[in-house]
Design a protein around this motif. Sequence first.
Motif, PDB file in Angstrom:
ATOM      1  N   LEU A  14       0.859  -1.182   0.000  1.00  0.00           N
ATOM      2  CA  LEU A  14       0.000   0.000   0.000  1.00  0.00           C
ATOM      3  C   LEU A  14       0.894   1.231   0.000  1.00  0.00           C
ATOM      4  CD1 LEU A  14      -2.817   1.297   0.265  1.00  0.00           C
ATOM      5  CD2 LEU A  14      -2.499   1.182   2.756  1.00  0.00           C
ATOM      6  N   HIS A  15       0.800   2.005  -1.059  1.00  0.00           N
ATOM      7  CA  HIS A  15       1.540   3.271  -1.140  1.00  0.00           C
ATOM      8  C   HIS A  15       0.609   4.374  -0.639  1.00  0.00           C
ATOM      9  CE1 HIS A  15       4.092   6.471  -2.614  1.00  0.00           C
ATOM     10  NE2 HIS A  15       3.044   6.984  -3.220  1.00  0.00           N
ATOM     11  N   VAL A  16       0.997   4.992   0.476  1.00  0.00           N
ATOM     12  CA  VAL A  16       0.165   6.032   1.092  1.00  0.00           C
ATOM     13  C   VAL A  16       0.838   7.380   0.900  1.00  0.00           C
ATOM     14  CG1 VAL A  16      -0.881   6.845   3.244  1.00  0.00           C
ATOM     15  CG2 VAL A  16      -0.611   4.390   2.836  1.00  0.00           C
ATOM     16  N   ARG A  17       0.034   8.361   0.564  1.00  0.00           N
ATOM     17  CA  ARG A  17       0.558   9.718   0.418  1.00  0.00           C
ATOM     18  C   ARG A  17      -0.510  10.717   0.827  1.00  0.00           C
ATOM     19  NH1 ARG A  17       2.229  10.780  -5.300  1.00  0.00           N
ATOM     20  NH2 ARG A  17       1.883  12.939  -4.831  1.00  0.00           N
ATOM     21  N   GLY A  18      -0.052  11.894   1.177  1.00  0.00           N
ATOM     22  CA  GLY A  18      -0.974  12.965   1.515  1.00  0.00           C
ATOM     23  C   GLY A  18      -1.485  13.631   0.253  1.00  0.00           C
ATOM     24  N   GLU A  19      -2.657  14.221   0.344  1.00  0.00           N
ATOM     25  CA  GLU A  19      -3.245  14.844  -0.848  1.00  0.00           C
ATOM     26  C   GLU A  19      -2.421  16.026  -1.350  1.00  0.00           C
ATOM     27  OE1 GLU A  19      -7.176  16.362  -0.267  1.00  0.00           O
ATOM     28  OE2 GLU A  19      -6.632  17.431   1.554  1.00  0.00           O
ATOM     29  N   ALA A  20      -1.594  16.615  -0.485  1.00  0.00           N
ATOM     30  CA  ALA A  20      -0.766  17.745  -0.908  1.00  0.00           C
ATOM     31  C   ALA A  20       0.608  17.310  -1.432  1.00  0.00           C
ATOM     32  CB  ALA A  20      -0.588  18.725   0.253  1.00  0.00           C
ATOM     33  N   ASP A  21       0.874  15.999  -1.443  1.00  0.00           N
ATOM     34  CA  ASP A  21       2.136  15.517  -2.015  1.00  0.00           C
ATOM     35  C   ASP A  21       2.157  15.844  -3.506  1.00  0.00           C
ATOM     36  OD1 ASP A  21       4.100  14.420  -0.399  1.00  0.00           O
ATOM     37  OD2 ASP A  21       3.118  12.476  -0.260  1.00  0.00           O
ATOM     38  N   PRO A  22       3.284  16.358  -3.989  1.00  0.00           N
ATOM     39  CA  PRO A  22       3.355  16.705  -5.420  1.00  0.00           C
ATOM     40  C   PRO A  22       3.541  15.476  -6.305  1.00  0.00           C
ATOM     41  CG  PRO A  22       5.455  17.131  -4.375  1.00  0.00           C
ATOM     42  CD  PRO A  22       4.508  16.705  -3.274  1.00  0.00           C
ATOM     43  N   GLY A  42      -2.796   2.203  -4.088  1.00  0.00           N
ATOM     44  CA  GLY A  42      -2.462   3.471  -3.467  1.00  0.00           C
ATOM     45  C   GLY A  42      -3.636   4.038  -2.702  1.00  0.00           C
ATOM     46  N   ALA A  43      -3.317   4.905  -1.752  1.00  0.00           N
ATOM     47  CA  ALA A  43      -4.337   5.594  -0.973  1.00  0.00           C
ATOM     48  C   ALA A  43      -3.837   7.001  -0.667  1.00  0.00           C
ATOM     49  CB  ALA A  43      -4.616   4.845   0.324  1.00  0.00           C
ATOM     50  N   THR A  44      -4.761   7.929  -0.659  1.00  0.00           N
ATOM     51  CA  THR A  44      -4.436   9.329  -0.375  1.00  0.00           C
ATOM     52  C   THR A  44      -5.107   9.747   0.918  1.00  0.00           C
ATOM     53  OG1 THR A  44      -4.319   9.791  -2.739  1.00  0.00           O
ATOM     54  CG2 THR A  44      -4.578  11.675  -1.279  1.00  0.00           C
ATOM     55  N   LEU A  45      -4.326  10.393   1.787  1.00  0.00           N
ATOM     56  CA  LEU A  45      -4.866  10.896   3.045  1.00  0.00           C
ATOM     57  C   LEU A  45      -5.239  12.362   2.888  1.00  0.00           C
ATOM     58  CD1 LEU A  45      -2.514   9.273   5.689  1.00  0.00           C
ATOM     59  CD2 LEU A  45      -4.900   8.754   5.242  1.00  0.00           C
ATOM     60  N   ALA A  46      -6.504  12.655   3.080  1.00  0.00           N
ATOM     61  CA  ALA A  46      -6.993  14.035   2.972  1.00  0.00           C
ATOM     62  C   ALA A  46      -6.389  14.893   4.074  1.00  0.00           C
ATOM     63  CB  ALA A  46      -8.514  14.049   3.074  1.00  0.00           C
ATOM     64  N   GLY A  47      -6.111  16.117   3.729  1.00  0.00           N
ATOM     65  CA  GLY A  47      -5.650  17.078   4.711  1.00  0.00           C
ATOM     66  C   GLY A  47      -4.208  16.917   5.159  1.00  0.00           C
ATOM     67  N   SER A  48      -3.427  16.148   4.432  1.00  0.00           N
ATOM     68  CA  SER A  48      -2.025  16.011   4.822  1.00  0.00           C
ATOM     69  C   SER A  48      -1.127  16.149   3.600  1.00  0.00           C
ATOM     70  CB  SER A  48      -1.770  14.674   5.527  1.00  0.00           C
ATOM     71  OG  SER A  48      -1.884  13.602   4.630  1.00  0.00           O
ATOM     72  N   GLY A  49       0.143  16.329   3.893  1.00  0.00           N
ATOM     73  CA  GLY A  49       1.130  16.466   2.832  1.00  0.00           C
ATOM     74  C   GLY A  49       2.108  15.310   2.866  1.00  0.00           C
ATOM     75  N   HIS A  50       3.390  15.624   2.772  1.00  0.00           N
ATOM     76  CA  HIS A  50       4.429  14.599   2.694  1.00  0.00           C
ATOM     77  C   HIS A  50       4.627  13.853   4.017  1.00  0.00           C
ATOM     78  CE1 HIS A  50       7.871  12.618   0.951  1.00  0.00           C
ATOM     79  NE2 HIS A  50       8.596  12.965   1.992  1.00  0.00           N
ATOM     80  N   PHE A  51       4.312  14.485   5.129  1.00  0.00           N
ATOM     81  CA  PHE A  51       4.524  13.868   6.437  1.00  0.00           C
ATOM     82  C   PHE A  51       3.198  13.386   7.025  1.00  0.00           C
ATOM     83  CE2 PHE A  51       8.020  16.826   5.774  1.00  0.00           C
ATOM     84  CZ  PHE A  51       9.094  15.945   5.893  1.00  0.00           C
ATOM     85  N   SER A  52       2.541  12.487   6.323  1.00  0.00           N
ATOM     86  CA  SER A  52       1.211  12.020   6.718  1.00  0.00           C
ATOM     87  C   SER A  52       1.181  11.413   8.109  1.00  0.00           C
ATOM     88  CB  SER A  52       0.696  10.989   5.707  1.00  0.00           C
ATOM     89  OG  SER A  52       0.588  11.572   4.442  1.00  0.00           O
ATOM     90  N   ALA A  53       2.233  10.703   8.493  1.00  0.00           N
ATOM     91  CA  ALA A  53       2.255  10.064   9.811  1.00  0.00           C
ATOM     92  C   ALA A  53       2.214  11.098  10.934  1.00  0.00           C
ATOM     93  CB  ALA A  53       3.493   9.194   9.946  1.00  0.00           C
ATOM     94  N   GLU A  54       2.777  12.254  10.695  1.00  0.00           N
ATOM     95  CA  GLU A  54       2.739  13.327  11.697  1.00  0.00           C
ATOM     96  C   GLU A  54       1.486  14.180  11.558  1.00  0.00           C
ATOM     97  OE1 GLU A  54       6.257  15.722  11.756  1.00  0.00           O
ATOM     98  OE2 GLU A  54       7.571  13.978  11.780  1.00  0.00           O
ATOM     99  N   GLU A  55       1.047  14.399  10.327  1.00  0.00           N
ATOM    100  CA  GLU A  55      -0.056  15.322  10.068  1.00  0.00           C
ATOM    101  C   GLU A  55      -1.434  14.681  10.239  1.00  0.00           C
ATOM    102  OE1 GLU A  55       2.590  17.775   6.788  1.00  0.00           O
ATOM    103  OE2 GLU A  55       1.073  16.364   6.111  1.00  0.00           O
ATOM    104  N   ALA A  56      -1.529  13.382  10.025  1.00  0.00           N
ATOM    105  CA  ALA A  56      -2.820  12.699  10.131  1.00  0.00           C
ATOM    106  C   ALA A  56      -2.626  11.287  10.693  1.00  0.00           C
ATOM    107  CB  ALA A  56      -3.491  12.643   8.758  1.00  0.00           C
ATOM    108  N   PRO A  57      -2.080  11.179  11.909  1.00  0.00           N
ATOM    109  CA  PRO A  57      -1.755   9.849  12.441  1.00  0.00           C
ATOM    110  C   PRO A  57      -2.960   8.931  12.625  1.00  0.00           C
ATOM    111  CG  PRO A  57      -1.493  11.524  14.147  1.00  0.00           C
ATOM    112  CD  PRO A  57      -1.729  12.238  12.845  1.00  0.00           C
ATOM    113  N   GLU A  58      -4.079   9.471  13.063  1.00  0.00           N
ATOM    114  CA  GLU A  58      -5.264   8.634  13.270  1.00  0.00           C
ATOM    115  C   GLU A  58      -5.798   8.105  11.939  1.00  0.00           C
ATOM    116  OE1 GLU A  58      -5.102  11.816  14.483  1.00  0.00           O
ATOM    117  OE2 GLU A  58      -4.669  11.388  16.579  1.00  0.00           O
TER     118      GLU A  58
END
Length: 75
Positions: A14-22, A42-58
């Motif tokens: 699973l490749h995870v990235r934030g929606e703000a990742d370029p 792949g999956a995109t986390l809304a409201g986060s960028g490159h540091f998804s684990a810090e920006e959207a941990p839950e």
Amino acid sequence: EENKTRIEVTTPVLHVRGEADPGPMSDYLQGLSASGFTKVRGATLAGSGHFSAEEAPEALAELLRRFARECIGAV
């Protein structure tokens, strides 16, 4: 000499990235597939960028739990 033997990797990935990742996620998914990974998604986390684990941990934790359940029946 470059090793040209292609090995298939059947482990789910699973490749995870934030929606703000370029850049397009498809580039990463295609690269993984071209490298021999056969179960890539792949999956995109809304409201986060490159540091998804810090920006959207839950949200990341829930995404990983769902992925684990779908792949191996884990919690």
